[in-house]
Design a protein around this motif. Sequence first.
Motif, PDB file in Angstrom:
ATOM      1  N   GLN A 319       0.903  -1.158  -0.036  1.00 25.41           N
ATOM      2  CA  GLN A 319      -0.025  -0.066  -0.015  1.00 25.41           C
ATOM      3  C   GLN A 319       0.738   1.215   0.085  1.00 25.41           C
ATOM      4  O   GLN A 319       1.853   1.222   0.854  1.00 25.41           O
ATOM      5  CB  GLN A 319      -1.045  -0.007   1.117  1.00 25.41           C
ATOM      6  N   LEU A 320       0.486   2.157  -1.010  1.00 21.62           N
ATOM      7  CA  LEU A 320       1.142   3.319  -1.108  1.00 21.62           C
ATOM      8  C   LEU A 320       0.677   4.544  -0.198  1.00 21.62           C
ATOM      9  O   LEU A 320      -0.764   4.536  -0.372  1.00 21.62           O
ATOM     10  CB  LEU A 320       1.371   3.900  -2.457  1.00 21.62           C
ATOM     11  N   ASN A 321       1.204   5.440   0.545  1.00 16.86           N
ATOM     12  CA  ASN A 321       1.016   6.581   1.270  1.00 16.86           C
ATOM     13  C   ASN A 321       1.259   7.890   0.465  1.00 16.86           C
ATOM     14  O   ASN A 321       2.266   7.896  -0.105  1.00 16.86           O
ATOM     15  CB  ASN A 321       1.229   6.558   2.374  1.00 16.86           C
ATOM     16  N   TRP A 322       0.482   9.031   0.694  1.00 18.07           N
ATOM     17  CA  TRP A 322       0.995  10.127  -0.055  1.00 18.07           C
ATOM     18  C   TRP A 322       2.132  10.856   0.827  1.00 18.07           C
ATOM     19  O   TRP A 322       1.996  11.030   1.946  1.00 18.07           O
ATOM     20  CB  TRP A 322      -0.136  11.153   0.184  1.00 18.07           C
ATOM     21  N   SER A 323       3.029  11.053   0.262  1.00 15.84           N
ATOM     22  CA  SER A 323       4.063  11.828   0.789  1.00 15.84           C
ATOM     23  C   SER A 323       4.586  13.157   0.634  1.00 15.84           C
ATOM     24  O   SER A 323       4.454  13.639  -0.704  1.00 15.84           O
ATOM     25  CB  SER A 323       5.426  11.159   0.320  1.00 15.84           C
ATOM     26  N   LEU A 324       4.127  14.150   1.455  1.00 16.86           N
ATOM     27  CA  LEU A 324       4.146  15.593   1.590  1.00 16.86           C
ATOM     28  C   LEU A 324       5.591  16.052   0.980  1.00 16.86           C
ATOM     29  O   LEU A 324       5.801  16.863  -0.140  1.00 16.86           O
ATOM     30  CB  LEU A 324       3.729  16.350   2.759  1.00 16.86           C
ATOM     31  N   ASP A 326       7.764  14.294  -0.835  1.00 19.75           N
ATOM     32  CA  ASP A 326       8.295  13.776  -2.129  1.00 19.75           C
ATOM     33  C   ASP A 326       7.042  14.358  -3.076  1.00 19.75           C
ATOM     34  O   ASP A 326       7.313  14.127  -4.566  1.00 19.75           O
ATOM     35  CB  ASP A 326       8.289  12.462  -2.278  1.00 19.75           C
ATOM     36  N   GLN A 327       5.957  14.799  -2.668  1.00 21.17           N
ATOM     37  CA  GLN A 327       4.855  15.110  -3.564  1.00 21.17           C
ATOM     38  C   GLN A 327       4.473  13.863  -4.713  1.00 21.17           C
ATOM     39  O   GLN A 327       4.448  13.868  -5.800  1.00 21.17           O
ATOM     40  CB  GLN A 327       5.106  16.243  -4.214  1.00 21.17           C
ATOM     41  N   ALA A 328       4.380  12.707  -3.626  1.00 14.23           N
ATOM     42  CA  ALA A 328       4.145  11.544  -4.689  1.00 14.23           C
ATOM     43  C   ALA A 328       3.665  10.516  -3.710  1.00 14.23           C
ATOM     44  O   ALA A 328       3.714  10.691  -2.309  1.00 14.23           O
ATOM     45  CB  ALA A 328       5.533  11.033  -5.177  1.00 14.23           C
ATOM     46  N   TRP A 329       3.263   9.448  -4.040  1.00 18.92           N
ATOM     47  CA  TRP A 329       2.732   8.262  -3.398  1.00 18.92           C
ATOM     48  C   TRP A 329       3.949   7.402  -3.038  1.00 18.92           C
ATOM     49  O   TRP A 329       4.588   7.132  -4.093  1.00 18.92           O
ATOM     50  CB  TRP A 329       1.417   7.544  -3.899  1.00 18.92           C
ATOM     51  N   ALA A 330       4.117   6.997  -1.811  1.00 23.31           N
ATOM     52  CA  ALA A 330       5.298   6.022  -1.690  1.00 23.31           C
ATOM     53  C   ALA A 330       4.965   4.909  -0.763  1.00 23.31           C
ATOM     54  O   ALA A 330       4.073   5.048   0.109  1.00 23.31           O
ATOM     55  CB  ALA A 330       6.272   7.095  -0.964  1.00 23.31           C
ATOM     56  N   TYR A 331       5.711   3.836  -0.918  1.00 19.31           N
ATOM     57  CA  TYR A 331       5.713   2.578   0.075  1.00 19.31           C
ATOM     58  C   TYR A 331       6.835   2.727   0.654  1.00 19.31           C
ATOM     59  O   TYR A 331       7.858   3.084   0.525  1.00 19.31           O
ATOM     60  CB  TYR A 331       5.520   1.259  -0.946  1.00 19.31           C
ATOM     61  N   LYS A 332       6.557   2.423   2.220  1.00 17.31           N
ATOM     62  CA  LYS A 332       7.660   2.467   3.107  1.00 17.31           C
ATOM     63  C   LYS A 332       8.152   1.341   3.525  1.00 17.31           C
ATOM     64  O   LYS A 332       7.496   0.150   3.737  1.00 17.31           O
ATOM     65  CB  LYS A 332       6.784   3.333   4.310  1.00 17.31           C
ATOM     66  N   SER A 333       9.714   1.200   3.389  1.00 16.82           N
ATOM     67  CA  SER A 333      10.194   0.066   3.619  1.00 16.82           C
ATOM     68  C   SER A 333      11.713   0.331   4.273  1.00 16.82           C
ATOM     69  O   SER A 333      11.925   1.538   4.461  1.00 16.82           O
ATOM     70  CB  SER A 333      10.245  -0.949   2.236  1.00 16.82           C
ATOM     71  N   GLU A 334      12.553  -0.728   4.627  1.00 14.15           N
ATOM     72  CA  GLU A 334      13.663  -0.616   5.221  1.00 14.15           C
ATOM     73  C   GLU A 334      14.676  -1.445   4.430  1.00 14.15           C
ATOM     74  O   GLU A 334      14.407  -2.223   3.730  1.00 14.15           O
ATOM     75  CB  GLU A 334      13.780  -1.066   6.697  1.00 14.15           C
ATOM     76  N   LEU A 335      16.029  -1.004   4.616  1.00 15.14           N
ATOM     77  CA  LEU A 335      17.093  -1.700   4.122  1.00 15.14           C
ATOM     78  C   LEU A 335      17.065  -3.287   4.805  1.00 15.14           C
ATOM     79  O   LEU A 335      16.854  -3.526   5.717  1.00 15.14           O
ATOM     80  CB  LEU A 335      18.482  -1.093   4.293  1.00 15.14           C
ATOM     81  N   PRO A 336      17.442  -4.448   3.533  1.00 16.63           N
ATOM     82  CA  PRO A 336      17.738  -5.511   4.367  1.00 16.63           C
ATOM     83  C   PRO A 336      18.749  -5.540   5.410  1.00 16.63           C
ATOM     84  O   PRO A 336      19.784  -4.814   5.146  1.00 16.63           O
ATOM     85  CB  PRO A 336      18.017  -6.490   3.021  1.00 16.63           C
ATOM     86  N   CYS A 337      18.672  -6.315   6.369  1.00 12.86           N
ATOM     87  CA  CYS A 337      19.537  -6.176   7.559  1.00 12.86           C
ATOM     88  C   CYS A 337      20.703  -7.523   7.420  1.00 12.86           C
ATOM     89  O   CYS A 337      20.181  -8.673   7.136  1.00 12.86           O
ATOM     90  CB  CYS A 337      19.208  -6.134   8.827  1.00 12.86           C
ATOM     91  N   LYS A 424      15.743   5.080   9.772  1.00 11.61           N
ATOM     92  CA  LYS A 424      14.874   5.927   9.174  1.00 11.61           C
ATOM     93  C   LYS A 424      14.112   5.323   7.908  1.00 11.61           C
ATOM     94  O   LYS A 424      14.471   4.184   7.647  1.00 11.61           O
ATOM     95  CB  LYS A 424      15.735   7.046   8.188  1.00 11.61           C
ATOM     96  N   ARG A 425      12.828   5.651   7.627  1.00 14.72           N
ATOM     97  CA  ARG A 425      12.072   5.049   6.444  1.00 14.72           C
ATOM     98  C   ARG A 425      12.464   5.928   5.295  1.00 14.72           C
ATOM     99  O   ARG A 425      12.931   6.851   5.232  1.00 14.72           O
ATOM    100  CB  ARG A 425      10.774   4.828   6.937  1.00 14.72           C
ATOM    101  N   ILE A 426      11.899   5.223   4.420  1.00 18.47           N
ATOM    102  CA  ILE A 426      12.179   5.619   3.027  1.00 18.47           C
ATOM    103  C   ILE A 426      11.637   6.763   2.775  1.00 18.47           C
ATOM    104  O   ILE A 426      11.897   7.654   1.727  1.00 18.47           O
ATOM    105  CB  ILE A 426      11.776   4.629   1.759  1.00 18.47           C
ATOM    106  N   GLU A 427      10.536   7.249   3.367  1.00 14.60           N
ATOM    107  CA  GLU A 427       9.504   8.329   3.059  1.00 14.60           C
ATOM    108  C   GLU A 427      10.259   9.689   3.718  1.00 14.60           C
ATOM    109  O   GLU A 427       9.781  10.798   3.498  1.00 14.60           O
ATOM    110  CB  GLU A 427       8.162   8.102   3.906  1.00 14.60           C
ATOM    111  N   CYS A 428      11.466   9.430   4.520  1.00 18.50           N
ATOM    112  CA  CYS A 428      11.987  10.580   5.142  1.00 18.50           C
ATOM    113  C   CYS A 428      12.822  11.393   4.250  1.00 18.50           C
ATOM    114  O   CYS A 428      12.747  11.019   2.828  1.00 18.50           O
ATOM    115  CB  CYS A 428      12.880  10.235   6.277  1.00 18.50           C
ATOM    116  N   GLU A 429      13.301  12.624   4.515  1.00 20.31           N
ATOM    117  CA  GLU A 429      13.874  13.489   3.551  1.00 20.31           C
ATOM    118  C   GLU A 429      15.084  13.127   2.979  1.00 20.31           C
ATOM    119  O   GLU A 429      16.186  13.807   3.032  1.00 20.31           O
ATOM    120  CB  GLU A 429      13.732  14.829   3.872  1.00 20.31           C
ATOM    121  N   ILE A 430      15.321  11.963   2.625  1.00 19.66           N
ATOM    122  CA  ILE A 430      16.730  11.270   2.370  1.00 19.66           C
ATOM    123  C   ILE A 430      16.590  11.547   0.816  1.00 19.66           C
ATOM    124  O   ILE A 430      16.225  10.543  -0.002  1.00 19.66           O
ATOM    125  CB  ILE A 430      16.812   9.819   2.409  1.00 19.66           C
TER     126      ILE A 430
END
Length: 565
Positions: A319-324, A326-337, A424-430
């Motif tokens: 499921q994608l959420n609106w990211s303010l 990025d001004q886009a819909w984004a799916y949140k994930s993390e790096l493989p550990c 951090k999640r992928i939706e952050c300002e990286i």
Amino acid sequence: MHGRVKVRTTAEQEELKKIERAKKVVQYRAGIDLIFKKRKEGIWDDEIFLMSEQMVLKNPDIYTLWNVRREAFGGIKWSQEDYVEQLKKELILTEHCLRANPKSYSVWHQRCWVNDHLPEPDWATELSLCAKCLNLDERNFHCWDYRQYVVKKAGIPEDEEFKFSTTKIETNFSNYSSWHYRSLILPKMFPDENGELPIREDKHIEELDLVMNATFTDPNDTSAWFYQRWLLNTRSTSNKTVWGIRMNEARIVIAFNKEVSLNKSNTQLKVDENLIDTEFRSCNAKNYTSVWIATFPENGVNLKRNSVVGVLHDGVDYQLNWSLNDQAWAYKSELPCNQEHNVKHLSTQLENYKQLAEIEPDNKWALLTGIILMKNIDAVKYHATILNDLDTLIRIDKKRSQYYKDLRSKYVIEFMIRHIFADKRIECEISQIVLPCMNLTTLWMERYMSFMEQINLAGNQLGDSLQKLCALQSCVKLSLSSNGIKSLQRFPTLESLRFLSLRDNKLSRLDEILDLVKRNNLTELDIRDNPVSNATDILTQLTMISPELKVFLTSQPGSNIDSSS
């Protein structure tokens, strides 16, 4: 003088050998012609069998003759009893041929074929043959492969083969084939349920101790070191195949944790419960890759900020959420550990290999193993030491210096990426990564840069890695200044790229610059301090392709393109 044996001169001997060789060639050609003639006419008889037998005994590596013999087995009308008897004779023939060349692919393959067609193969005899061949040459990988075939067909328990490999290794630590055979058996006997280690954790410890004894016994023998590399090959894991998704009204980009193949049957896009007809393409035009893109037709997708957007891949709904930001819909994930395994035991091994490296400072294997151990124990804690040891390897093992440079680059990039994404999640300002002047010779983990807008790779040596830039699908500003780049032939098309710096490289071909501008929608291009910047009419030709492009060359007053320094 009478009564003395005439001693032939060297010239006479060579002439006799020449005549004998010519005679053999004539016989060979006559035999081949006869066999091929009968084969073409479909005449399968005892003569073709006898002639091909004589020829394979002289040269068992002519695989076509073995093909003819297999065809003859099917063409000659034998009774079942005669057929079986002839197959047994074929086993005797292959054994004679193996005495002449025990590493003949064709002969071992023929022996497999014969046993596949025998109603009751004698697997005990086959194992005995393997034992004889391996006693003569314990590194005969053809025989090791054949042994795997026999073991599988005969249903021999894996623990017996495990004991066999152990015996061979204890007899000679330098038996590379035995170590390799062991690496094929152990994952079947002791699989790691999490898929992070090559084998189960307790057995992993035992094997590390065994191979350490071998490496200390003969530090310069490579057999055990290669097996140890396999043992230390841990894998980053993630319970998600998809790492991240970015989508706006124009396109969607999906980055995966591994290389995958996308099609309409395994990946669907839904917006507000409506299935969107989407044609995904890989970033590098390959069937399997880690970054996939789909472009939407104009007014093709009706999107709102409160739209419910999802991607279904291999039965998993993302499921994608609106990211303010990025001004886009984004799916949140993390790096493989990287999971910690056997840290205490690995630390003990690390200390032992440090001692070995002190005793033998030029032993590259001790240094390289120490590097891998440090990475598996704590890559952050040992980061500086790892890089220092890699620099030492580059110095003492010049033949493999490029491999060590690439390995160093991978460790540096992974360290930086994991540092950036820590907690951090992928939706952050990286939105950017800065990797200038780090002596990088290759790109690594570029899939995790696929949503970054600013990427600084200046001052490295990435001229041979341009094709890997294809993953940077969200990059707007890219710096490749001072990278020793000589050609842009493998530079990809990046739809988001607007600002590109190629300053201080070795570019000399105008046609490559023009092609780059045609394929990418650039607004600024810096090609200062390149031979091509002095090309005749370069500004005129660039203007014709992209009138609005701002080009940085050298100070040229009066130019209709901004070429300020």
